[in-house]
Enzyme design. Sequence first.
Site, short mmCIF file in Angstrom:
data_model
loop_
_atom_site.label_atom_id
_atom_site.label_comp_id
_atom_site.label_asym_id
_atom_site.label_seq_id
_atom_site.Cartn_x
_atom_site.Cartn_y
_atom_site.Cartn_z
N ASP A 60 13.51 -3.17 0.08
CA ASP A 60 14.69 -3.30 -0.79
C ASP A 60 14.61 -4.40 -1.85
OD1 ASP A 60 15.76 -1.21 0.58
OD2 ASP A 60 17.36 -2.35 1.56
N HIS A 96 8.27 -4.38 7.45
CA HIS A 96 9.25 -3.60 6.70
C HIS A 96 10.52 -3.60 7.54
CE1 HIS A 96 10.36 -0.11 3.95
NE2 HIS A 96 11.39 -0.24 4.79
N LYS A 103 0.69 -4.28 9.03
CA LYS A 103 1.99 -3.95 8.43
C LYS A 103 2.71 -3.01 9.39
CE LYS A 103 4.29 -2.53 4.18
NZ LYS A 103 5.04 -1.29 4.42
N ASN A 113 9.28 -7.08 3.66
CA ASN A 113 9.19 -5.90 2.81
C ASN A 113 10.45 -5.05 3.00
OD1 ASN A 113 7.56 -2.75 3.08
ND2 ASN A 113 7.92 -3.80 1.15
N CYS A 124 3.90 3.51 8.74
CA CYS A 124 4.17 4.73 7.98
C CYS A 124 5.04 5.68 8.81
CB CYS A 124 2.87 5.43 7.59
SG CYS A 124 3.16 6.99 6.71
N PRO A 137 0.85 -1.20 0.00
CA PRO A 137 0.00 0.00 0.00
C PRO A 137 0.88 1.24 0.00
CG PRO A 137 0.07 -0.99 2.19
CD PRO A 137 0.90 -1.86 1.30
N MET A 138 0.78 2.06 -1.06
CA MET A 138 1.63 3.25 -1.16
C MET A 138 0.76 4.47 -1.40
SD MET A 138 4.84 1.80 -3.41
CE MET A 138 3.81 0.85 -4.55
N GLY A 174 7.11 -2.73 -3.03
CA GLY A 174 6.56 -1.38 -3.07
C GLY A 174 7.19 -0.55 -4.17
#
Length: 330
Positions: free
Chosen positions: A206, A171, A141, A204, A102, A18-19, A228
């Site tokens: 790289d 992440h 996430k 998540n 985020c 989700p971006m 992503g």
Amino acid sequence: MVKIGNIELPEFPLLLAPMEDVSDPPFRRLCKTHGADMMYSEFISSEGLIRDAIKSRMKLDIFDYERPVGIQIFGGDEEAMALSSKIVTTVKPDLVDINFGCPVKKVVCKGAGAGVLKDVDLMVRLTKAVIRSTDLPVTVKTRLGWDDNSINIDEVAERLQDIGVQALTIHARTRAQMYKGHADWSHIARVKNNPRITMPIFGNGDIDSPEKALQYKNEYGIDGIMIGRAAIGYPWIFNEIKHFFKTGEHLPAPTVIDRVEAARNHLQWSMDWKGERLGIVEMRRHYTNYFKGIHSFKEFKQKLVTTDEPENLFAIMKEIEQVYAGYEFV
């Protein structure tokens, strides 16, 4: 096979991250076409949903051809998260995902996103509020922790699983790192190897090539990978990774014609969903990524980002196909 509730995914699924301002329905459709196994909406403010903010409500749009698809929400208030979860449930996504990762200041300052990493008890309460308010699977996430001195992903994973979270995407950076520096997947592997953890663990950070995807799959033992930034302007990455897993060989790189087709579809679907004017304007940020690596492209890029009429934009793309026919990327 990987299962999240009653959702059945392939043996090693590739997820589209989700971006914000990227993972809208037109972009998700493109990534689905090129092999993404599951996708998520842009993250949606729980407060915005409750206030009936138009932009937040638009982000609830999902379509059957993109399933399975999750809607991701964020916030720092239990009541708001519970109510927004109920609103999300009404549009029937396949799951609800919570963003605790985020790192952007305006989100963190509201005690949401990665800001919640400082208070695991609050994270648990917010997650419980969402789980109680929906009959859909709930996933999360997040990041490794706030900074290198407070990496708490092991505790986070156990406590979230204990209250009913059905999958966790990690992440492999701290909030302090933002999107810079090295993503340390060894922490993800440690969570995955914890005998208490039975829910799927997705990694998540790289992953930008088939080789790296295979290396991380083998080295860290995760259940799947979320991609992503590497998919922006390059949706082919999903099928390229899958092909490399199966054969050890690379698919041919997308040609200029392939790139024009992707940009053309993205533009058309953006206009269909957002309306002509907004679709054209918001597409402008994507052209650089679609045509990255083409020499002497500046003049065409300038035309693409300054033209306002759909028929002229499509004519420019046709001209790009003709001028760069047979162009080989170095």
